[in-house]
Scaffold this active site. Structure first.
Site, PDB file in Angstrom:
ATOM      1  N   ASP A 207     -47.995  16.448  62.265  1.00 16.38           N
ATOM      2  CA  ASP A 207     -48.947  16.678  63.017  1.00 16.38           C
ATOM      3  C   ASP A 207     -50.218  17.710  61.948  1.00 16.38           C
ATOM      4  O   ASP A 207     -49.875  18.202  61.012  1.00 16.38           O
ATOM      5  CB  ASP A 207     -47.929  18.436  63.289  1.00 16.38           C
ATOM      6  CG  ASP A 207     -49.617  19.295  63.865  1.00 16.38           C
ATOM      7  OD1 ASP A 207     -49.367  18.928  65.156  1.00 16.38           O
ATOM      8  OD2 ASP A 207     -49.171  20.576  63.716  1.00 16.38           O
ATOM      9  N   GLU A 257     -37.928   4.557  50.092  1.00 17.38           N
ATOM     10  CA  GLU A 257     -36.382   4.961  49.581  1.00 17.38           C
ATOM     11  C   GLU A 257     -35.601   4.533  50.263  1.00 17.38           C
ATOM     12  O   GLU A 257     -34.451   3.988  50.299  1.00 17.38           O
ATOM     13  CB  GLU A 257     -36.441   6.524  49.219  1.00 17.38           C
ATOM     14  CG  GLU A 257     -37.541   6.801  47.794  1.00 17.38           C
ATOM     15  CD  GLU A 257     -37.329   8.341  47.568  1.00 17.38           C
ATOM     16  OE1 GLU A 257     -38.033   8.665  46.774  1.00 17.38           O
ATOM     17  OE2 GLU A 257     -36.145   8.470  48.193  1.00 17.38           O
TER      18      GLU A 257
END
Length: 544
Positions: A207, A257
């Protein structure tokens, strides 16, 4: 031209995905309190599966006072008790995944709620303390704020606290801006990304991604001397600064990751040329393209927007996004039914809803016809398509909400000058009748109009010509046809937006006022009935 071609894999599922936005408080209510919740969404997963979507984008579900529809977050790593629990969230993730649907969640990094533990600590701490440094506090001049800047929702962008200091809030006063020069803030959001990724979330919608970094070097400039955001090229003190991308490089390292890497898409209202850095592989990977959402139903404008955004995607190796409606704008089935305005006042998606409850006359039939044509055009384009809950029903904007029922801070902070965004957030109609048209047993937090039943899922289920049936057919056909990310323009008929995709399938949209000849090929889907061998006005057809 062609876009960056790349075969779909587990790592790049998002490149041509169809993503369905769920605004949780208005989707389905399982416990009868008038507010949609996670168990309500779980109960409707079979419906989502029947649509044929690839992913759900879940708008904020965090603990919140709802000062801004959930975008005022009390705790970034929990679920609002009115919506459920973390166990419910885990069940939602598992249920969606069992049905082959990914989950993208909203993350709101520019500001927290004023009920967040950090802000409570800031208010209790002295000036210039580490607790206050997590936010943006400044001295004013007595009862005057540090600058004359305006909030997005109207009024001052500064609010004063008990000891005379002021804090910055680009949005509502209940949404204090975080200080992204603070290492603790940066580390805590990395923790949040891992928290939800560890729970199985497939991606994040970021956002206000262009507002995190700010330059508050004193003296602060007056709003009259601020550069236009669209022309600032990274030097505006509040918006789209170049150094914001250092944050997203850190985020991308965390997202990578995981196997597959978590996706991310930036909500960044920036010029098209500035969008590329948000969508870079070293950053978030994708950015919203709102250009079609802001465009009138116009052949030249649609063609220009599509060409520009495909070229930008090709340059940075990302894929474009396409969207016509979301929780912040008037539904496009209504926008396309508005009278054409040469000044572009309708294009912001909300200006037509006046505070006195009047509005221009909406041609509902025209608006729906164009909305149906638009979605087939969008789904034929390379890139990902974002759908907003209810658009598959052809829902119109609810413009008749009484003032006493309005919730959007834009209405209150503008003192009624803007009616706000509540009209697109009214809970969905699932059944033809009932207290809340099947939304829940206890009514709905925003009033549903009497005409909602005719747009309900139940009303459209058995109708092969309904808008719901069109969406289901389109997504099923698209899944079978969509391969590479190429696009070849076909010139010829005036007012016809015509292109060919890999594998030879074609899309053609008639923006003109009269029927046109169809190209050679077998029509597999059209947004409206054909007129013999001709494509009617405001209609899209797919051919193979």
């Amino acid at each position: 031209m062609t876009t960056h071609a790349q075969e779909t894999s587990a790592a790049d599922w998002w490149r041509q995905a169809v993503v369905y936005q769920v605004y949780p408080r208005s989707f389905a209510d399982s416990d009868g309190d008038g507010i949609g919740d996670l168990q309500g969404i779980i109960s409707r997963v079979p419906y989502l599966t029947s649509l044929g979507i690839d992913a759900v984008w879940l708008s904020p579900f965090y603990p919140s006072a709802l000062a801004d529809g959930g975008y005022d977050v009390d705790d970034y790593r929990d679920v609002d008790p009115r919506l459920g629990t973390l166990a419910d969230f885990d069940e939602l993730v598992g249920t969606l995944h069992e049905h082959g649907i990914k989950l993208i969640v909203d993350i709101v990094p520019n500001h927290s709620s004023d009920r967040h533990e950090w802000f409570k600590e800031a208010l209790a701490a002295p000036k210039h303390s580490p607790e206050r440094d997590r936010y943006i506090f400044r001295e004013g001049d007595g009862d005057q704020p540090p600058s004359d800047w305006d909030s997005v929702f109207g009024g001052s962008a500064w609010a004063q606290i008990h000891d005379g200091q002021w804090y910055l809030h680009l949005f509502a006063a209940e949404q204090p801006d975080l200080n992204w020069d603070n290492d603790e803030v940066r580390e805590d959001f990395l923790k949040t990304l891992r928290f939800w990724s560890d729970r199985g979330v497939d991606g994040f919608r970021v956002d206000v991604a262009h507002a995190l970094k700010k330059d508050l070097t004193e003296p602060l400039p007056s709003k009259t001397t601020l550069p236009r955001q669209s022309e600032s090229n990274g030097v505006h003190p509040l918006w789209d600064r170049d150094d914001v991308h250092d944050i997203y490089v850190e985020w991308r390292k965390v997202l990578n990751e995981y196997d597959p890497p978590r996706s991310a898409v930036a909500e960044a209202f920036v010029p098209a040329a500035r969008r590329a850095r948000y969508a870079s592989a070293a950053g978030l990977g994708q950015a919203f393209n709102f250009d079609l959402l802001q465009a009138d139903w116009d052949f030249d404008r649609f063609r220009q927007v599509i060409k520009e955004n495909l070229a930008l995607a090709d340059q940075n190796g990302s894929s474009s996004t396409w969207v016509f409606s979301n929780h912040d704008v008037v539904r496009h089935a209504t926008r396309y039914g508005l009278p054409k305005d040469p000044d572009g006042a309708w294009q912001d998606g909300k200006a037509w809803l006046l505070s006195n409850g009047t509005e221009p006359t909406v041609d509902v039939e025209q608006g729906l016809r164009r909305a149906r044509a638009a979605v087939l055009l969008m789904l034929a384009l390379p890139g990902s398509a974002y759908l907003y809950q209810g658009e598959e029903l052809g829902l119109q904007e609810v413009g008749e909400l009484p003032a006493a029922n309005l919730q959007d801070p834009a209405y209150f902070r503008s003192k009624g000058a803007e009616k706000g965004r509540d009209g697109c957030r009214v809970p969905l109609p699932w059944t033809v009748g009932g207290l809340s048209f099947g939304f829940g047993s206890g009514g709905s937090h925003l009033l549903q109009p009497k005409w909602f039943g005719g747009y309900s899922v139940e009303a459209q289920e058995g109708d092969p010509d309904s808008t719901l049936s069109l969406y289901r057919k389109a997504l099923a056909v698209r899944r079978g046809l969509q391969t590479g990310e190429g696009l070849e323009w076909v010139e010829g008929v005036e007012w016809a937006l015509h292109f060919r995709r890999p594998g030879g399938w074609q899309s053609i949209t008639n923006f003109g006022a009269a029927p046109i000849e169809l190209p050679e090929g077998a029509v597999v889907l059209s947004s409206a009935p054909l007129e013999g061998e001709k494509l009617p006005a405001d209609t899209t057809a797919w051919l193979i």
